[in-house]
Structures are given as C-alpha cells and as structure tokens.
Design a protein around this motif. Structure first.
Motif, PDB file in Angstrom:
ATOM      1  N   MET A  48       0.831  -1.210   0.000  1.00 42.56           N
ATOM      2  CA  MET A  48       0.000   0.000   0.000  1.00 42.56           C
ATOM      3  C   MET A  48       0.858   1.249   0.000  1.00 42.56           C
ATOM      4  SD  MET A  48      -2.661   1.869   0.052  1.00 42.56           S
ATOM      5  CE  MET A  48      -3.760   0.474  -0.173  1.00 42.56           C
ATOM      6  N   LEU A  49       1.924   1.253   0.769  1.00 36.99           N
ATOM      7  CA  LEU A  49       2.733   2.473   0.920  1.00 36.99           C
ATOM      8  C   LEU A  49       3.498   2.833  -0.343  1.00 36.99           C
ATOM      9  CD1 LEU A  49       4.106   1.876   4.525  1.00 36.99           C
ATOM     10  CD2 LEU A  49       2.147   3.261   3.828  1.00 36.99           C
ATOM     11  N   ILE A  50       3.967   1.838  -1.108  1.00 38.22           N
ATOM     12  CA  ILE A  50       4.738   2.174  -2.307  1.00 38.22           C
ATOM     13  C   ILE A  50       3.880   2.895  -3.347  1.00 38.22           C
ATOM     14  CG2 ILE A  50       6.458   0.360  -1.995  1.00 38.22           C
ATOM     15  CD1 ILE A  50       4.992  -1.288  -4.115  1.00 38.22           C
ATOM     16  N   LYS A  51       2.557   2.753  -3.253  1.00 39.09           N
ATOM     17  CA  LYS A  51       1.683   3.460  -4.191  1.00 39.09           C
ATOM     18  C   LYS A  51       1.851   4.981  -4.055  1.00 39.09           C
ATOM     19  CE  LYS A  51      -1.824  -0.206  -4.248  1.00 39.09           C
ATOM     20  NZ  LYS A  51      -3.231  -0.554  -3.952  1.00 39.09           N
ATOM     21  N   PHE A  52       2.026   5.442  -2.833  1.00 42.65           N
ATOM     22  CA  PHE A  52       2.233   6.872  -2.612  1.00 42.65           C
ATOM     23  C   PHE A  52       3.516   7.370  -3.280  1.00 42.65           C
ATOM     24  CE2 PHE A  52      -0.655   5.648   0.717  1.00 42.65           C
ATOM     25  CZ  PHE A  52      -1.439   6.752   0.966  1.00 42.65           C
ATOM     26  N   HIS A  53       4.410   6.441  -3.557  1.00 34.69           N
ATOM     27  CA  HIS A  53       5.672   6.772  -4.210  1.00 34.69           C
ATOM     28  C   HIS A  53       5.604   6.518  -5.716  1.00 34.69           C
ATOM     29  CE1 HIS A  53       7.721   7.110  -0.246  1.00 34.69           C
ATOM     30  NE2 HIS A  53       6.863   6.167   0.095  1.00 34.69           N
ATOM     31  N   GLY A  54       4.405   6.236  -6.221  1.00 35.90           N
ATOM     32  CA  GLY A  54       4.208   6.060  -7.658  1.00 35.90           C
ATOM     33  C   GLY A  54       4.471   4.664  -8.172  1.00 35.90           C
ATOM     34  N   ILE A  55       4.307   3.647  -7.318  1.00 39.04           N
ATOM     35  CA  ILE A  55       4.700   2.280  -7.672  1.00 39.04           C
ATOM     36  C   ILE A  55       3.594   1.294  -7.327  1.00 39.04           C
ATOM     37  CG2 ILE A  55       6.442   0.484  -7.294  1.00 39.04           C
ATOM     38  CD1 ILE A  55       8.216   2.809  -6.127  1.00 39.04           C
ATOM     39  N   PHE A  78       7.346  -4.469 -11.049  1.00 41.89           N
ATOM     40  CA  PHE A  78       6.686  -3.271 -10.570  1.00 41.89           C
ATOM     41  C   PHE A  78       6.363  -2.334 -11.723  1.00 41.89           C
ATOM     42  CE2 PHE A  78       8.938  -5.131  -7.131  1.00 41.89           C
ATOM     43  CZ  PHE A  78       8.144  -4.934  -6.014  1.00 41.89           C
ATOM     44  N   MET A  79       5.234  -1.679 -11.600  1.00 42.99           N
ATOM     45  CA  MET A  79       4.873  -0.601 -12.508  1.00 42.99           C
ATOM     46  C   MET A  79       5.225   0.705 -11.820  1.00 42.99           C
ATOM     47  SD  MET A  79       2.479   2.007 -12.941  1.00 42.99           S
ATOM     48  CE  MET A  79       0.864   1.601 -12.290  1.00 42.99           C
ATOM     49  N   ILE A  80       5.924   1.574 -12.536  1.00 45.14           N
ATOM     50  CA  ILE A  80       6.273   2.892 -12.014  1.00 45.14           C
ATOM     51  C   ILE A  80       5.551   3.936 -12.849  1.00 45.14           C
ATOM     52  CG2 ILE A  80       8.122   4.547 -11.568  1.00 45.14           C
ATOM     53  CD1 ILE A  80      10.064   2.234 -11.432  1.00 45.14           C
ATOM     54  N   ARG A  81       4.981   4.929 -12.182  1.00 43.31           N
ATOM     55  CA  ARG A  81       4.256   6.004 -12.879  1.00 43.31           C
ATOM     56  C   ARG A  81       4.880   7.344 -12.499  1.00 43.31           C
ATOM     57  NH1 ARG A  81      -1.521   5.717 -11.145  1.00 43.31           N
ATOM     58  NH2 ARG A  81      -1.581   3.949 -12.578  1.00 43.31           N
ATOM     59  N   ALA A  82       5.196   8.145 -13.492  1.00 43.49           N
ATOM     60  CA  ALA A  82       5.766   9.459 -13.249  1.00 43.49           C
ATOM     61  C   ALA A  82       4.666  10.506 -13.111  1.00 43.49           C
ATOM     62  CB  ALA A  82       6.712   9.862 -14.376  1.00 43.49           C
ATOM     63  N   ARG A  83       4.935  11.507 -12.315  1.00 40.27           N
ATOM     64  CA  ARG A  83       4.020  12.652 -12.194  1.00 40.27           C
ATOM     65  C   ARG A  83       4.446  13.689 -13.243  1.00 40.27           C
ATOM     66  NH1 ARG A  83       4.100  17.549  -9.060  1.00 40.27           N
ATOM     67  NH2 ARG A  83       6.230  16.983  -8.503  1.00 40.27           N
ATOM     68  N   VAL A  84       3.527  13.979 -14.174  1.00 39.71           N
ATOM     69  CA  VAL A  84       3.828  14.905 -15.268  1.00 39.71           C
ATOM     70  C   VAL A  84       2.673  15.912 -15.363  1.00 39.71           C
ATOM     71  CG1 VAL A  84       4.585  15.087 -17.668  1.00 39.71           C
ATOM     72  CG2 VAL A  84       4.852  12.917 -16.461  1.00 39.71           C
ATOM     73  N   PRO A  85       2.647  16.954 -14.530  1.00 43.85           N
ATOM     74  CA  PRO A  85       1.515  17.888 -14.536  1.00 43.85           C
ATOM     75  C   PRO A  85       1.214  18.420 -15.936  1.00 43.85           C
ATOM     76  CG  PRO A  85       2.946  18.343 -12.683  1.00 43.85           C
ATOM     77  CD  PRO A  85       3.659  17.336 -13.529  1.00 43.85           C
ATOM     78  N   GLY A  86      -0.043  18.278 -16.344  1.00 46.89           N
ATOM     79  CA  GLY A  86      -0.438  18.731 -17.669  1.00 46.89           C
ATOM     80  C   GLY A  86       0.095  17.872 -18.791  1.00 46.89           C
ATOM     81  N   GLY A  87       0.844  16.828 -18.464  1.00 50.44           N
ATOM     82  CA  GLY A  87       1.341  15.900 -19.470  1.00 50.44           C
ATOM     83  C   GLY A  87       2.468  16.420 -20.330  1.00 50.44           C
ATOM     84  N   VAL A  88       3.176  17.455 -19.904  1.00 49.39           N
ATOM     85  CA  VAL A  88       4.185  18.093 -20.750  1.00 49.39           C
ATOM     86  C   VAL A  88       5.594  17.703 -20.299  1.00 49.39           C
ATOM     87  CG1 VAL A  88       5.132  20.275 -21.583  1.00 49.39           C
ATOM     88  CG2 VAL A  88       2.664  20.030 -21.250  1.00 49.39           C
ATOM     89  N   ALA A  89       6.359  17.153 -21.247  1.00 54.31           N
ATOM     90  CA  ALA A  89       7.762  16.823 -21.008  1.00 54.31           C
ATOM     91  C   ALA A  89       8.602  17.393 -22.147  1.00 54.31           C
ATOM     92  CB  ALA A  89       7.954  15.312 -20.922  1.00 54.31           C
ATOM     93  N   SER A  90       9.837  17.717 -21.854  1.00 54.05           N
ATOM     94  CA  SER A  90      10.741  18.201 -22.901  1.00 54.05           C
ATOM     95  C   SER A  90      11.237  17.021 -23.734  1.00 54.05           C
ATOM     96  CB  SER A  90      11.933  18.924 -22.271  1.00 54.05           C
ATOM     97  OG  SER A  90      12.767  17.997 -21.580  1.00 54.05           O
ATOM     98  N   ILE A 142       6.421  11.079  -7.140  1.00 55.65           N
ATOM     99  CA  ILE A 142       5.730  11.393  -5.888  1.00 55.65           C
ATOM    100  C   ILE A 142       4.238  11.581  -6.155  1.00 55.65           C
ATOM    101  CG2 ILE A 142       5.551  13.003  -3.956  1.00 55.65           C
ATOM    102  CD1 ILE A 142       8.434  13.859  -4.558  1.00 55.65           C
ATOM    103  N   ALA A 143       3.421  10.865  -5.388  1.00 58.49           N
ATOM    104  CA  ALA A 143       1.965  11.039  -5.450  1.00 58.49           C
ATOM    105  C   ALA A 143       1.383  10.722  -6.828  1.00 58.49           C
ATOM    106  CB  ALA A 143       1.564  12.449  -5.022  1.00 58.49           C
ATOM    107  N   ALA A 144       2.074   9.911  -7.610  1.00 60.27           N
ATOM    108  CA  ALA A 144       1.494   9.483  -8.879  1.00 60.27           C
ATOM    109  C   ALA A 144       0.431   8.421  -8.643  1.00 60.27           C
ATOM    110  CB  ALA A 144       2.583   8.939  -9.806  1.00 60.27           C
ATOM    111  N   CYS A 145       0.454   7.796  -7.477  1.00 58.86           N
ATOM    112  CA  CYS A 145      -0.554   6.831  -7.047  1.00 58.86           C
ATOM    113  C   CYS A 145      -0.832   7.104  -5.563  1.00 58.86           C
ATOM    114  CB  CYS A 145      -0.066   5.389  -7.242  1.00 58.86           C
ATOM    115  SG  CYS A 145       0.797   5.069  -8.792  1.00 58.86           S
ATOM    116  N   GLY A 146      -1.661   6.292  -4.938  1.00 56.34           N
ATOM    117  CA  GLY A 146      -1.905   6.428  -3.512  1.00 56.34           C
ATOM    118  C   GLY A 146      -3.076   7.317  -3.157  1.00 56.34           C
ATOM    119  N   ASP A 147      -3.334   7.435  -1.848  1.00 53.54           N
ATOM    120  CA  ASP A 147      -4.483   8.170  -1.320  1.00 53.54           C
ATOM    121  C   ASP A 147      -4.164   9.651  -1.158  1.00 53.54           C
ATOM    122  OD1 ASP A 147      -5.641   5.674  -1.223  1.00 53.54           O
ATOM    123  OD2 ASP A 147      -5.419   5.430   0.941  1.00 53.54           O
ATOM    124  N   VAL A 148      -3.815  10.279  -2.249  1.00 53.29           N
ATOM    125  CA  VAL A 148      -3.468  11.696  -2.287  1.00 53.29           C
ATOM    126  C   VAL A 148      -3.937  12.249  -3.626  1.00 53.29           C
ATOM    127  CG1 VAL A 148      -1.465  11.646  -0.738  1.00 53.29           C
ATOM    128  CG2 VAL A 148      -1.176  11.031  -3.145  1.00 53.29           C
TER     129      VAL A 148
END
Length: 567
Positions: A48-55, A78-90, A142-148
């Motif tokens: 459960m806790l690793i979800k808060f870390h995006g995993i 493991f699946m890892i998810r990145a936090r990408v606000p607005g979906g924009v990456a260089s 950070i916070a890509a998953c979990g109760d946040v």
C-alpha cells in the motif's frame, strides 16, 4: 455540521488506514523490503505504501500457473508512474524516459489516460535506479498513485486557446500545492538525509481516504473528461483573458460488479472562483474529503460518495465554512469535443503541433511499426515538447518549421500514425492495460481492443457509418481506468472473454452510460449492437451522436446522476 460529529471512529478504520498511521509518514518498512533478496516482492503493508511513491507491485499473469506448477513464486515486477503535470515533457526528458524503458523495464513506455508516463516490468533490484533516473530528468513519481491528489491534468494543445499557457501553469501550481510534504520519498529512493517526521499540513497522518484526481479544462474542449475527476476547474475566458474557473467536484469512474452501493458519477458544478482563490479552493476541497470521507470501507471512500452522503448542498456548505467565503455562481461555458485533433496544426507563431495516434498509449516497437525507436529519433532533432494527451496519444509540440520535413520523413520511415488511416471510432477508443500485468483484470482490454474495433468497423461500414465517430471505452474490470462509463459504447470485463455492455454516454463526456447487456462475449456484443447501428444509420438526426440516439430511441435510459446508474 461539526467535523467531530462526522469523522469516522478510528477504532473502526480499515486496515489500510492503520497502515498509513503506523507508516511514519509513508516510510513503513520499504527500505528493508527492497533489500530482502529472498523474494521479488515487498512486505504486505508496503504494497500500500509504495503506491504513494508512484509504484504498484504486479506479476505476469500469463506465467502465473506455470510458475505455480514449478513451485516458484509469481514473477513479481513493478509498474512505475511518473508525475507529469499537464502531461508536458521536454524532448530531453522524453529521451531519458525512453532510455529507462529499454534499460530497466519491458522496453516500452505507456501513456496513461491521466497524462503520465508508465513503465511496466521493473524488477525490485532496479526500482531505486529507475526512480533516480526519473528524478535526474527533473520529473518524479511522488503522489502518482496512492491516497493523495494525483497527477493534475490539463488541456494539452496550446493551439486551442490563447490562455492555454496560463491554464497549464495552474495545473503545475495545483500539483505542487497538493503534494505530500513527507521527506520519505527522498530518503528511500534518492538516499536523502533522514529528517524528523513532521505533520502533513494538508493531509494529516492518514492522508486521504482514497485516491483523488484533479483536472483543468479549456472550453470548448473537454479532452480531460473533466466530469470524471474528483476536482475540476473549467477555465472561464472573458475578452481573451482568463478570469477564473468554474469548480466541479465529485466525479469518479470506479465501481464493483454486483454491488449497487458502488457506482460511477459525473461531477457537479459547484460555482466560480477567481484566480486568487484557486489554490484555496483546491486545498479545502481536499480537506473536506480528508475529514468527511469514508475511512471504514475503501470502496465507498471516494469524494463522490462523500458528496452523495452529505448532499450537494451540505458539501458546499461545509466547503464554504472551510474556505471562509462562498463560491460565486458558475459562469456559462460550452463543451463540443472530448477527443484529440490528429495530424498537423500550426499556431500563430508559425510553430507546428503534431498529434499522433498511439493504440492504448503503448509506445513499443513491433514487426510492422518501430514507434518506440522512431519517437526517440524525432526527439533527438526536436527541441520542443512531448505532450501526453488524456486520450493516451502523444503530441509533438512546438516543432520549428525548419525541421518539419525531417519529422515527416521519420514518421514515414518508422510507420508512425498521425490518424490518417484509422477510422474515427478507432481514433476515439481507449483501453486499460488489463492482462497480463494488472492484478484486478477479469478480461482483456489493451491486447483485445484492436481486434474488437476491426469487427465493429466492419459492422459500421455495413450501415455506412464508417465516418461516424463513436467513443468506445474498454476495461478489464470496473475500476474505470479508461473511463468506460463515459463511453458511448462501454465494455467492462466480467470474465475472460466476457464483458458487460454499457450504452448511452454523451460524446462530450457529461453523461454516464448504462448497462445494456450483461456478461456477454464478442459475438453477442456485436449481435446486440447491429440492430441499434442499423436503426442509427436510418433514423439519426443531423449531427446526432450514437450515445444521444440510443436514449432518444428508448434503447436505454439517460443517466445524469450516479445514484441512478443501477436503477
């Protein structure tokens, strides 16, 4: 309504709530779990806790039975998810994300319906290295998953509005404002210095009762599916200037088969806030959910259930009490579209924006198309952005005119689609991952959707509907990752090869669909759809979408309120 009278009794909290309380602000035993060489998994509480870390921990379900026969544990990864606000990456970030995929994961990148990058098949021994690589690119998990509050979505195409850049900046501000403040992420994954735990100023010790999703939309485009989110901000423009946002709350797609206490819900419009109120509103909607959300039963813990339990007036009253002011009446707006606009578009500065079609967001090389390799080659010559659309597609943005011809040549060389050969229905389809990696999947989705669309396209061509777009959403379970309950045709996995068929959502995403046939296979689905498509071809009004037609023709009842979903 006093908070003390509505808080859930801590003695009755679910086991997950207790795990969060005892986790030392999301640290738990993650570090020793990562060092345990005996197993490819982590300790149960840490799942459960690793979800808060995006995993998320997963295993290959295609191999599960064979490994069981060999008396081996499941092939955990493991699946890892990145936090990408607005979906924009260089472009540089995109190259780094692709490099991590080839080095540490399954060799593919996946674009999510929430505008994030995902890596699948990362083994435990590579978790820290992969996350450190993501962080080095100036992104994080950070916070890509979990109760946040999770990745904040925003309209991805700058050509759609002069206020786009300003709205995109608000997506980043909201994302940063609502991030957990614990230093556990840096300590565990980046070998940061251990610091004394402090209280989370917004989330408290138990964070939120359940996941929380936020999006910003710019009318007339609802490509973020604003009404599917816990919290939404609809941009209001007056005389070419962004003056504020209409605030929505209470959307959510998840439900459980056979449990009528669970249901999808579209968000309510609460009112209007000015720009100087945005962060206050976001924070206090979160705080109301923190204090009033159900902490005893997780499947009833989303904000949508909190609002229906309090009543919309009760929820607004509590929000206004927390804010210390009332939201103004909502301003008028209009949505006309919730899909992507494929191909080339030029903005007023002369730069180009190219929207690619990517099936279910999976960026991978196949024998027919070298999508993964081709996109890396484009990134090497492009100094603009790679924007993830909420419909799992990719927008190569701000292409300079001088390299447009080079990009076009690379598209041709690597057989990358810009939506010219696909039917409108295929271009308007979404699927979740499902098998083989999702532990919740009951049926196929991503791997099966292309074949199903082939059959559906044949049926639509039979009735001269091949140019008519229909939103098709397919998921392997009812948790709703591909927003199936907003599909004009929604298919939700019930068992291998069997789906519940839902009809009647609006094409612009402001009305739910409803169950039409239960637990049926492909042949039965197509047989159920054929007479409806035939009637639609013969009897539809001008510019009438399929979801609206099946309601007008009385095939299904309209569902504007989640409480009516099962009625």
């Amino acid at each position: 309504m006093a908070i003390e009278q509505t808080k859930y009794d801590p003695s009755k909290h679910s086991d997950v709530e207790k795990i969060k309380v005892e986790s030392d602000y999301l640290r738990g035993t993650i570090t020793p779990s990562l060092k345990n060489p005996i197993t490819g998994s982590v300790a149960d509480d840490d799942l459960m806790l690793i979800k808060f870390h995006g995993i998320y921990q997963q295993d290959d379900r295609d191999l599960r039975n064979e490994r069981r026969k060999q008396k081996l544990e499941p092939l955990y990864s493991f699946m890892i998810r990145a936090r990408v606000p607005g979906g924009v990456a260089s472009s540089e970030q995109y190259i780094q994300m692709a490099d991590l995929a080839t080095t540490y994961s399954s060799g593919s990148l996946r674009l999510t319906t929430r505008q994030a990058f995902q890596w699948h098949g990362v083994f435990k021994r590579n978790l820290k290295t992969t996350i450190a690589g993501i962080n080095k690119s100036m992104l994080d998990t950070i916070a890509a998953c979990g109760d946040v509050n999770r990745n904040v979505m925003s309209n991805p195409l700058p050509e759609t509005s002069k206020i786009h850049a300003e709205v995109f900046e608000w997506s980043k501000k909201i994302s940063e404002h609502l991030l957990p403040k614990t230093k556990a992420y840096h300590e565990i994954w980046l070998d940061g210095e251990k610091v004394e735990s402090t209280q989370e100023p917004i989330y408290g010790q138990t964070y939120l009762p359940r996941k929380f999703k936020t999006a910003l939309a710019i009318p007339p485009f609802n490509d973020v599916d604003i009404f599917a989110n816990d919290l939404g901000f609809i941009a209001i423009e007056e005389k070419g200037k962004l003056v504020g946002f209409n605030v929505t709350a209470g959307g959510g797609m998840g439900s459980s088969h056979g449990d009528d206490s669970t249901y999808p819900r579209i968000a309510d419009v609460l009112g209007f806030c000015t720009l100087d109120q945005v962060l206050e509103v976001a924070e206090n909607v979160v705080k109301v959910q923190r204090d009033f959300g159900n902490r005893e039963v997780r499947k009833l813990a989303r904000l949508k259930y909190t609002i229906d339990r309090l009543g919309i007036d009760g929820f607004k009253s509590q929000l206004h009490e927390y804010l210390g002011f009332e939201l103004a009446p909502a301003k008028s707006y209009d949505f006309v579209h919730n899909g992507d606009r494929y191909g080339w578009m030029q903005d007023e500065n002369g730069n180009w924006h190219l929207t690619l079609y990517i099936h279910s967001g999976r960026i991978v090389d196949t024998e027919e198309k070298k999508l993964f390799t081709g996109l890396v080659e484009i990134a090497k010559i492009h100094d603009g952005e790679f924007r993830i659309s909420p419909n799992q597609n990719l927008i190569i943005s701000n292409i300079k005119p001088k390299i447009k011809a080079k990009v076009e040549k690379l598209l041709s060389t690597y057989q990358i689609s810009i939506g010219e050969t696909e039917t409108p229905t295929r271009l308007n389809s979404l699927a979740c991952v499902a098998f083989p990696t999702c532990s919740l999947a009951m049926a196929e989705a991503e791997r099966y959707l292309p074949d199903f669309i082939n059959r559906l396209d044949e049926l639509m061509a039979k009735y001269s509907l091949q140019e008519q777009p229909i939103n098709v959403r397919m998921t392997g379970c009812p948790n709703g990752c591909a927003r199936p309950f907003l599909g004009e045709i929604g298919m939700v996995g019930k068992a291998p090869g069997k789906y519940n068929l839902y009809l009647g959502a609006s094409h612009i995403g402001n009305r739910l669909n409803k169950l039409y046939k239960e637990n049926i296979n492909e042949k039965q689905i197509l047989e159920a759809l054929e007479p409806l498509l035939k009637d639609y071809s013969e009897s539809r009004h001008e510019n009438e979408h399929f979801g609206d037609f099946v309601i007008r023709a009385n095939y299904i009842k309209a569902v504007n309120n989640g409480l009516d979903f099962h009625a």
